[in-house]
Design a protein around this motif. Structure first.
Motif, PDB file in Angstrom:
ATOM      1  N   PHE A 164      27.139  42.635  -3.874  1.00  0.00           N
ATOM      2  CA  PHE A 164      25.686  42.581  -3.964  1.00  0.00           C
ATOM      3  C   PHE A 164      25.162  43.256  -5.227  1.00  0.00           C
ATOM      4  N   THR A 165      25.880  44.251  -5.697  1.00  0.00           N
ATOM      5  CA  THR A 165      25.469  44.869  -6.969  1.00  0.00           C
ATOM      6  C   THR A 165      25.610  43.843  -8.090  1.00  0.00           C
ATOM      7  N   GLU A 166      26.709  43.103  -8.042  1.00  0.00           N
ATOM      8  CA  GLU A 166      26.917  42.069  -9.066  1.00  0.00           C
ATOM      9  C   GLU A 166      25.832  41.006  -9.003  1.00  0.00           C
ATOM     10  N   LEU A 167      25.544  40.584  -7.755  1.00  0.00           N
ATOM     11  CA  LEU A 167      24.544  39.538  -7.560  1.00  0.00           C
ATOM     12  C   LEU A 167      23.182  40.017  -8.075  1.00  0.00           C
ATOM     13  N   LEU A 168      22.825  41.252  -7.704  1.00  0.00           N
ATOM     14  CA  LEU A 168      21.542  41.783  -8.164  1.00  0.00           C
ATOM     15  C   LEU A 168      21.519  41.889  -9.677  1.00  0.00           C
ATOM     16  N   GLY A 169      22.638  42.362 -10.229  1.00  0.00           N
ATOM     17  CA  GLY A 169      22.724  42.479 -11.677  1.00  0.00           C
ATOM     18  C   GLY A 169      22.491  41.142 -12.352  1.00  0.00           C
ATOM     19  N   GLU A 170      23.152  40.109 -11.807  1.00  0.00           N
ATOM     20  CA  GLU A 170      23.004  38.766 -12.360  1.00  0.00           C
ATOM     21  C   GLU A 170      21.534  38.333 -12.313  1.00  0.00           C
ATOM     22  N   CYS A 171      20.891  38.602 -11.170  1.00  0.00           N
ATOM     23  CA  CYS A 171      19.511  38.147 -10.991  1.00  0.00           C
ATOM     24  C   CYS A 171      18.550  38.919 -11.883  1.00  0.00           C
ATOM     25  N   LEU A 172      18.813  40.216 -12.045  1.00  0.00           N
ATOM     26  CA  LEU A 172      17.902  41.034 -12.841  1.00  0.00           C
ATOM     27  C   LEU A 172      17.939  40.627 -14.309  1.00  0.00           C
ATOM     28  N   GLN A 173      19.055  39.976 -14.703  1.00  0.00           N
ATOM     29  CA  GLN A 173      19.156  39.523 -16.092  1.00  0.00           C
ATOM     30  C   GLN A 173      18.661  38.101 -16.286  1.00  0.00           C
ATOM     31  N   SER A 174      18.226  37.495 -15.186  1.00  0.00           N
ATOM     32  CA  SER A 174      17.810  36.100 -15.259  1.00  0.00           C
ATOM     33  C   SER A 174      16.509  35.964 -16.052  1.00  0.00           C
ATOM     34  N   ASP A 175      16.283  34.746 -16.561  1.00  0.00           N
ATOM     35  CA  ASP A 175      15.029  34.476 -17.265  1.00  0.00           C
ATOM     36  C   ASP A 175      13.932  34.095 -16.293  1.00  0.00           C
ATOM     37  N   ASP A 176      14.330  33.846 -15.053  1.00  0.00           N
ATOM     38  CA  ASP A 176      13.368  33.404 -14.058  1.00  0.00           C
ATOM     39  C   ASP A 176      12.630  34.624 -13.502  1.00  0.00           C
ATOM     40  N   GLU A 177      11.333  34.695 -13.790  1.00  0.00           N
ATOM     41  CA  GLU A 177      10.558  35.874 -13.396  1.00  0.00           C
ATOM     42  C   GLU A 177      10.558  36.072 -11.884  1.00  0.00           C
ATOM     43  N   GLN A 178      10.420  34.941 -11.183  1.00  0.00           N
ATOM     44  CA  GLN A 178      10.383  35.011  -9.716  1.00  0.00           C
ATOM     45  C   GLN A 178      11.668  35.615  -9.168  1.00  0.00           C
ATOM     46  N   LEU A 179      12.766  35.144  -9.721  1.00  0.00           N
ATOM     47  CA  LEU A 179      14.067  35.637  -9.265  1.00  0.00           C
ATOM     48  C   LEU A 179      14.214  37.118  -9.582  1.00  0.00           C
ATOM     49  N   LYS A 180      13.766  37.503 -10.762  1.00  0.00           N
ATOM     50  CA  LYS A 180      13.874  38.894 -11.178  1.00  0.00           C
ATOM     51  C   LYS A 180      13.067  39.781 -10.240  1.00  0.00           C
ATOM     52  N   GLU A 181      11.889  39.293  -9.913  1.00  0.00           N
ATOM     53  CA  GLU A 181      11.010  40.086  -9.065  1.00  0.00           C
ATOM     54  C   GLU A 181      11.607  40.245  -7.666  1.00  0.00           C
ATOM     55  N   THR A 182      12.127  39.129  -7.142  1.00  0.00           N
ATOM     56  CA  THR A 182      12.748  39.196  -5.820  1.00  0.00           C
ATOM     57  C   THR A 182      13.923  40.168  -5.839  1.00  0.00           C
ATOM     58  N   ALA A 183      14.735  40.090  -6.891  1.00  0.00           N
ATOM     59  CA  ALA A 183      15.904  40.959  -6.979  1.00  0.00           C
ATOM     60  C   ALA A 183      15.474  42.424  -7.065  1.00  0.00           C
ATOM     61  N   THR A 184      14.415  42.677  -7.797  1.00  0.00           N
ATOM     62  CA  THR A 184      13.923  44.046  -7.928  1.00  0.00           C
ATOM     63  C   THR A 184      13.457  44.561  -6.571  1.00  0.00           C
ATOM     64  N   TRP A 185      12.760  43.693  -5.863  1.00  0.00           N
ATOM     65  CA  TRP A 185      12.295  44.070  -4.534  1.00  0.00           C
ATOM     66  C   TRP A 185      13.486  44.383  -3.638  1.00  0.00           C
ATOM     67  N   THR A 186      14.475  43.511  -3.687  1.00  0.00           N
ATOM     68  CA  THR A 186      15.655  43.704  -2.858  1.00  0.00           C
ATOM     69  C   THR A 186      16.357  45.015  -3.210  1.00  0.00           C
ATOM     70  N   GLN A 187      16.448  45.269  -4.503  1.00  0.00           N
ATOM     71  CA  GLN A 187      17.069  46.513  -4.941  1.00  0.00           C
ATOM     72  C   GLN A 187      16.318  47.711  -4.348  1.00  0.00           C
ATOM     73  N   GLY A 188      14.993  47.609  -4.370  1.00  0.00           N
ATOM     74  CA  GLY A 188      14.173  48.676  -3.801  1.00  0.00           C
ATOM     75  C   GLY A 188      14.429  48.848  -2.317  1.00  0.00           C
ATOM     76  N   MET A 189      14.540  47.722  -1.612  1.00  0.00           N
ATOM     77  CA  MET A 189      14.759  47.776  -0.165  1.00  0.00           C
ATOM     78  C   MET A 189      16.117  48.401   0.152  1.00  0.00           C
ATOM     79  N   ILE A 190      17.129  48.016  -0.628  1.00  0.00           N
ATOM     80  CA  ILE A 190      18.457  48.577  -0.392  1.00  0.00           C
ATOM     81  C   ILE A 190      18.440  50.067  -0.728  1.00  0.00           C
TER      82      ILE A 190
END
Lengths: 874, 385
Positions: free
Chosen positions: A840-866
């Motif tokens: 999940f760290t890898e997955l979040l890392g991948e998403c946080l580097q994405s160009d897709d703002e929506q995906l980045k935001e969701t990943a950030t939220w998820t990171q916060g929740m975890i």
């Protein structure tokens, strides 16, 4: 064991329904009581030259249908039935069938060859009929056998090749089959029927010949035989040979180079002078080459020009001679081709091919076509004018805007005048060409359009006049208006340009839809579809008043449909079509008006009346629900919000019907979508209906009959329901979760070489995540612990998906979101589960580097929740 | 054998309006589903933070009580801490408070560090460190198209337009009226910059109960996007900046301690990665100062001269003990009853001592008066600007 069944087989074809039904039930009874005996009896019937042709033919068809079916589940059932049958019975049946090939009654041998192919498709992959190929080949090699046997044998070989894969046979057998077939095609074969059967067999066996096509000598030989057959005296053989060439164009494109000169001559001669059936295949050869080359260009790596497969640029090379050849065909129109849907002639095929050529080579086609256009477009002969216009319309897609725009700008006025041509073919093609121009060269949003504020009024004036022309012309005119409207969608200030004309356009389209001088409903559908696009693309701020006025007009039209007199099933169908169109328009209006706060109240005001109309539409049918009405109700539920609750009691039975419609799976899918709309509108007020809805959804999921494409939306719908009813979803957990888990296991085992399956797998994965998300969020406040036992499975599934290389962006988003939902709902409980999982760290890392703002935001939220879950004590 | 079908679409536009309607419906439904789930996710913090109130119906007026009797605060310390985990609703209300009420509310909201007197366990893994800018510690609130900064006593420092969400009345400000931010900042006079050291709310979303790790991440990913770090302009009066934050490993410590920063350093701040934002002093935020990383480590007099002896002001308690004004107070020693009697000192007096080789020596005192502002050099070091 075999019984005499001739009488029943004949009676089953009786014009008297009573006799027919009795016979059918007797045959059915026999089949149910003793399947092996039944099949054996059918084989005896088919093989017996003493029996009437009619009973033999039906015996063969029933036999074939006992071995194969379209429906996958039934097909599997029949296969198992055959496989488990006694081997001696099967041997008898097979030997009877092989004997039938020698029958002088061609209908019998023809049917037998089809049945043999079906048995082969079951037994050859299982290695249970090793002697089949040998015995068929023996028919061909022994010189004393009659031509009719050879003909039937070749036919059988073709069918068998079509049914099985060449991997099921050893190469020697494949070689022997091809040798036999090619032998039969050879010029030395004196019997025309045998030669024709062989040519057609080769067509079926082409996929089979991969290894042989890789070998240059064998390939040369096969190609030579085909090209020779393309010059045979008999039209049918020539046509079959060209069909082989068409198939080779797509199957073996990469090895065609050395044969192209010869093929060009053959096709060119055929187009110029052969029978139309042959000439059509010759044109189709070039269309297929275009298809191949366009596909190669699609996969080309832009920078290097490299593509994985070789691009031979046949079209580009043949262009200077190919284009004139195609232009010639355009002059061979039929007198009434525009009125008859069944027509397919050389002019149509040639124009279609010219369009494909333009898309393949782009700009290069323009200078080869324009002289023809200029030379013919003003001629007195209508064929010349129509051909010139068609040529011009055909090359509008492919060449660059830069290349086309000067010509189109210069020609537009001419075309507008041609809408007053004396000939309706010319007007039809002109209107079609105008619609192509507006489709391809009218895009104010991106800054280019042939339509200017200066010419818009003239264009619309002529088109609106054109809606009163002959139905086939008016239909094309509707297409032109459709694309004009589409161009103005989201076009900023340009979209205002259409506003002053909107009232006129709508009035004309309604009048067009009301026309009674058409033989079918095509014009009416086109008029309504264009009306939809006009409403959808209009600038709401400026046109809301017009659209608001349109609403009661359409409502009263829909109301009138329930008063139509229905005598025949034909009337019923016409009523249904009209209701479909009107529900479609209402759906578009509802959606348009509810998209802005200012106009949304209008929908709320008339919601009661609209709902009554939709319910009346449903009431017009007894067993099925009306797809378009269902679609429109979804839009209404979204627009009305919680207010929709008052319609539920009346509407619910139709929703149930929709959810149970397995055959028309689109209806089922739309009903599932409407459940989601209702959940979001009603929230926990949907609770009283959830038992019923969940029961049907679970049934849908377990059905082998329902089209698989409906299943992902059902999982998403679980999420919608759970989010709406929160803790009340508890009672469905023990049913829904096992379904979700087994579906996730199916995902894990999917064939990832099949592009379509990869696509479906992604949809399924996303929808399962959406279901979990809804349930977790719904339970978060009070019942989160219920999901604890299911969390490890979910986590495992997320991990699996995270490691899937075919995962698409939407799946990633859903996976990351559900990960956050899990942490959000279960809090510190997840600590131990997450501890040893690096994924999940890898997955979040991948998403946080994405160009897709929506995906980045969701990943950030998820990171916060975890992070939060880990920081809470306990 | 049936002839190979070669019919292709002829003169027919490839439109199926029905398919288009289906697709548009599907898109709309997918969008609505996303919105619904998104809403469920954002509400997460609200619902959790409201739970204490729901579970403790015995204290319905708790909030009111705090407002009226701020001095009771220490007595109900534990409750206050829970209340500090406040959700969107009361923070949003706070963002709208004005005047004295706003002063009172904001005065208690900053998270304050304790002195670092020993090395916490797992310092290298669980802590961040950064060089603290010297300047005025304040809360910056952007809402309703304006931005207000308030010092730790609640008084207003600046009212100005900023590029923060809803921080200025600009036509392109697409944030709704609900949107607001609360940032924990230090205003650094020399470059007129607000250095953001923490974030409490961002664009309407409460981050109170998020971990430091998450808040810092959020801050770093969001602040720059808004343009708040750009140079000042008409609708953006002061520049904002983040500070470089390091993991507390050897290298991070070294960079924070010795590395160059664009601002005047005032010690090192240590933040526990897992801590939530909590008002008042907390052992999960620590400060270290020495002469290498702060100019305020040594007292200066009014002219900026370092006196011969460093001085410290301590409060005399009822039992004769001497305590700092830290919260909680640190007991430094005690005075004998004789000395108290002789000098006539009373509990509550602030006494100034000089620090010398042999210990503390009494210098003088001031009677504590309500609202009395102490001169700068008498302020204990543990209170921060």
């Amino acid at each position: 064991m075999a019984l005499e069944i001739t009488q029943y087989l004949l009676a089953a074809q009786s014009p008297d329904a009573k006799i027919r039904t009795e016979a059918e039930s007797a045959l059915g009874q026999f089949r149910d009581q003793n399947l092996p005996g039944f099949l054996l009896s059918l084989s005896f019937e088919l093989s017996n030259d003493g029996k009437p042709t009619e009973s033999r033919r039906l015996a063969g068809i029933v036999l074939k249908n006992s071995l194969d079916a379209k429906d996958a589940a039934r097909k599997e059932h029949l296969l198992q039935q055959w496989v488990s049958m006694d081997i001696s019975i099967k041997s008898q049946i097979k030997s009877l069938l092989l004997n039938t090939l020698g029958s002088s009654v061609s209908e019998a041998s023809h049917t037998a060859s089809q049945v043999i192919a079906k048995i082969a498709s079951i037994e050859i992959p299982r290695k249970e009929w090793p002697e089949l190929i040998g015995s068929l080949l023996a028919n061909m090699t022994q010189s004393d056998r009659p031509a009719s046997l050879k003909q039937a044998t070749l036919e059988t070989l073709g069918y068998v090749c079509e049914e099985i894969s060449h991997h099921d046979l050893v190469q020697d057998e494949v070689n022997a089959i091809l040798t036999a077939v090619v032998q039969g095609m050879n010029v030395t074969e004196q019997n025309h029927d045998v030669r024709l059967a062989a040519t057609r067999a080769l067509y079926n066996a082409l996929d089979f010949a991969q290894t042989n096509f890789e070998n240059e000598m064998e390939r040369n030989y096969i190609m030579k035989v085909i090209c020779d057959a393309a010059l045979a005296k008999e039209t049918e053989i020539r046509q079959a040979a060209f069909e082989c060439l068409v198939s080779i164009a797509s199957t073996y494109y990469e090895v065609l180079e050395p044969y192209m000169q010869r093929i060009f001559e053959l096709t060119s001669n055929a187009v110029k002078g052969d029978e139309e059936a042959v000439a059509l295949q010759a044109v189709e050869f070039w269309s297929s080459i275009c298809d191949e080359e366009m596909e190669l260009q699609d996969y080309e790596v832009p920078e290097s020009g490299d593509s994985s497969a070789p691009h031979s640029r046949f079209i580009e090379k043949a262009l200077p001679t190919l284009v004139p050849m195609l232009l010639e065909t355009l002059l061979k129109q039929d007198e009434d081709q525009d009125q008859d849907d069944g027509t397919w002639n050389l002019a149509m095929a040639g124009g279609t091919c010219l369009g494909l050529v333009a898309r393949t080579v782009g700009d290069a086609v323009v200078p080869l076509v324009m002289p023809f256009v200029e030379a013919n477009i003003s001629k007195t002969d209508w064929r010349s004018r129509e051909a010139a216009t068609y040529a011009f319309g055909s090359i509008l897609e492919g060449p660059s805007t830069e290349k086309l725009s000067p010509m189109v700008n210069a020609g537009l006025d001419f075309l507008l005048n041609a809408m007053k041509d004396v000939n309706s073919h010319v007007k039809d093609t002109t209107a079609w060409t105008l619609s192509r121009i507006f489709e391809l060269l009218h895009s104010p949003a991106t800054g280019f359009s042939v339509i200017t504020p200066a010419n818009l009024q003239r264009i619309l004036g002529i088109l609106l006049e054109g809606t009163k022309d002959a139905p086939h012309v008016a239909e094309k005119v509707c297409g032109a208006i459709y694309y004009i409207a589409q161009g103005y969608e989201d076009a900023g200030t340009s979209s205002s340009l259409l506003t002053p004309f909107l009232r006129d356009i709508i009035t004309n389209l309604i009048a067009t839809a009301d026309r009674t001088d058409c033989s079918d409903s095509k014009l009416r559908s086109s008029a309504f579809e264009t009306l939809n696009e006009v409403v959808r693309c209009s600038n709401l701020a400026e046109t809301s008043q017009i659209i608001i006025e349109l609403l009661p007009v359409m409502m009263s039209k829909l109301e009138q449909t329930s008063k139509l007199q229905i005598v025949s099933s034909d009337d019923r169908e016409k009523q249904g079509d009209l209701q479909a169109s009107l529900c479609g328009v209402l759906q578009v209006i509802i959606q348009k008006l509810s998209s802005a706060d200012e106009t949304k109240p209008i929908i709320l005001q008339v919601a009661d009346q609209i709902m009554v109309l939709f319910l009346n539409v449903f009431a017009c049918r007894s067993s099925t629900v009306h797809e378009e009405a269902m679609l429109a109700i979804g839009a209404l539920a979204y627009a009305t919000g919680p207010e929709f609750g008052k319609y539920m009691q009346e509407f619910y039975k139709y929703l149930e019907m929709g959810l149970q419609n397995f055959e028309e799976y689109q209806v089922c899918a739309i009903s599932v979508g409407v459940v989601g709309d209702i959940c979001r509108s009603l929230d926990d007020k949907v609770l009283p209906y959830c038992d019923g809805i969940m029961t049907l959804l679970l049934k849908d999921l377990s059905s082998g009959e329902l089209h698989r494409s409906v299943k992902p939306p059902i999982f998403s719908c679980f999420g919608d329901i759970a989010l709406a009813i929160g803790e009340h979803f508890e009672k469905y957990i023990s049913y829904a979760l096992p379904m979700m888990q087994s579906a996730s296991e199916v995902c894990a085992q999917m064939d990832d070489n099949d592009e379509e399956m990869v696509d479906y797998g992604n949809q399924l994965r996303r929808s399962i995540f959406e279901a979990y998300s809804g349930i977790l969020q719904g339970f978060k406040n009070s019942k989160a612990d219920l999901m604890l036992p299911h969390a490890p499975h979910l986590l495992q599934f997320i991990e699996l998906v995270a490691k899937d290389r075919h995962r698409d962006e939407s799946v990633t988003k859903a996976a990351v979101a559900v990960l956050g939902d899990l942490a959000d709902a279960l809090g510190s409980n997840i600590k131990t589960m997450f501890k040893d999982r690096a994924f999940f760290t890898e997955l979040l890392g991948e998403c946080l580097q994405s160009d897709d703002e929506q995906l980045k935001e969701t990943a950030t939220w998820t990171q916060g929740m975890i992070g939060r879950a880990f920081s809470v004590c306990g | 054998m049936a002839s190979h079908d070669i019919r292709r679409p002829f003169k027919r536009p490839a439109i199926s309006d029905q398919q288009r309607r289906r697709d548009i419906s599907l898109q709309r439904q997918a969008q609505n589903r996303r919105d619904a789930q998104h809403q469920a996710r954002c509400l997460a913090s609200t619902i959790l933070s409201l739970q204490p109130a729901q579970y403790e119906p015995a204290e319905p007026d708790h909030q009111l009580q705090l407002e009226l009797e701020p001095e009771l605060q220490s007595e109900i310390e534990s409750d206050v801490q829970r209340q500090d985990l406040r959700g969107i609703d009361d923070v949003r209300q706070a963002s709208r408070l004005k005047g004295a009420e706003a002063r009172r509310w904001f005065a208690k909201q900053l998270m304050l560090p304790e002195w670092m007197i020993d090395v916490p366990e797992r310092l290298n893994t669980d802590w961040y460190v950064f060089a603290r800018p010297a300047g005025k510690r304040c809360f910056v609130v952007s809402s309703n198209g304006t931005t207000i900064s308030r010092l730790r006593n609640g008084s207003m420092l600046h009212r100005f337009p900023s590029a923060l969400p809803n921080g200025a009345r600009t036509s392109n400000n697409s944030n709704s009226g609900q949107s607001y931010c609360i940032l924990d900042c230090i205003f650094h006079e020399p470059d007129q910059t607000y250095y953001v050291i923490d974030v409490v709310c961002w664009a309407g979303m409460s981050l109170y109960e998020c971990t430091t790790e998450f808040r810092f991440f959020w801050l770093n990913s969001k602040l720059v996007e808004t343009g708040a770090c750009n140079a000042p302009s008409t609708y953006h009066k002061f520049r904002f900046s983040t500070v470089p934050i390091y993991n507390c490993d050897h290298e991070g410590l070294n960079v924070a301690y010795t590395g160059p920063v664009p601002y005047v350093k005032d010690g090192l701040l240590f933040c526990n990665k897992h801590a939530h934002y909590q008002s008042g002093n907390t052992p999960l935020m620590l400060v270290w100062k020495d002469e290498n990383c702060s100019q305020y480590v040594i007292d200066t007099d009014g002219k900026g001269q370092v006196p011969n002896q460093q001085q410290v002001v301590l409060e005399l308690l009822f039992d004769g003990k001497l305590a700092t004004s830290d919260d909680p107070p640190v007991i430094f020693g005690c005075l004998s009853g004789d000395f108290i009697k002789k000098t006539g000192l009373q509990a509550g007096n602030l006494l100034r001592f000089a620090i010398s080789e042999g210990g503390l020596s009494f210098v003088g005192w001031k009677i504590r008066e309500s609202g009395f502002a102490l001169p700068r050099q008498t302020q204990p070091c543990s209170t921060f600007c």
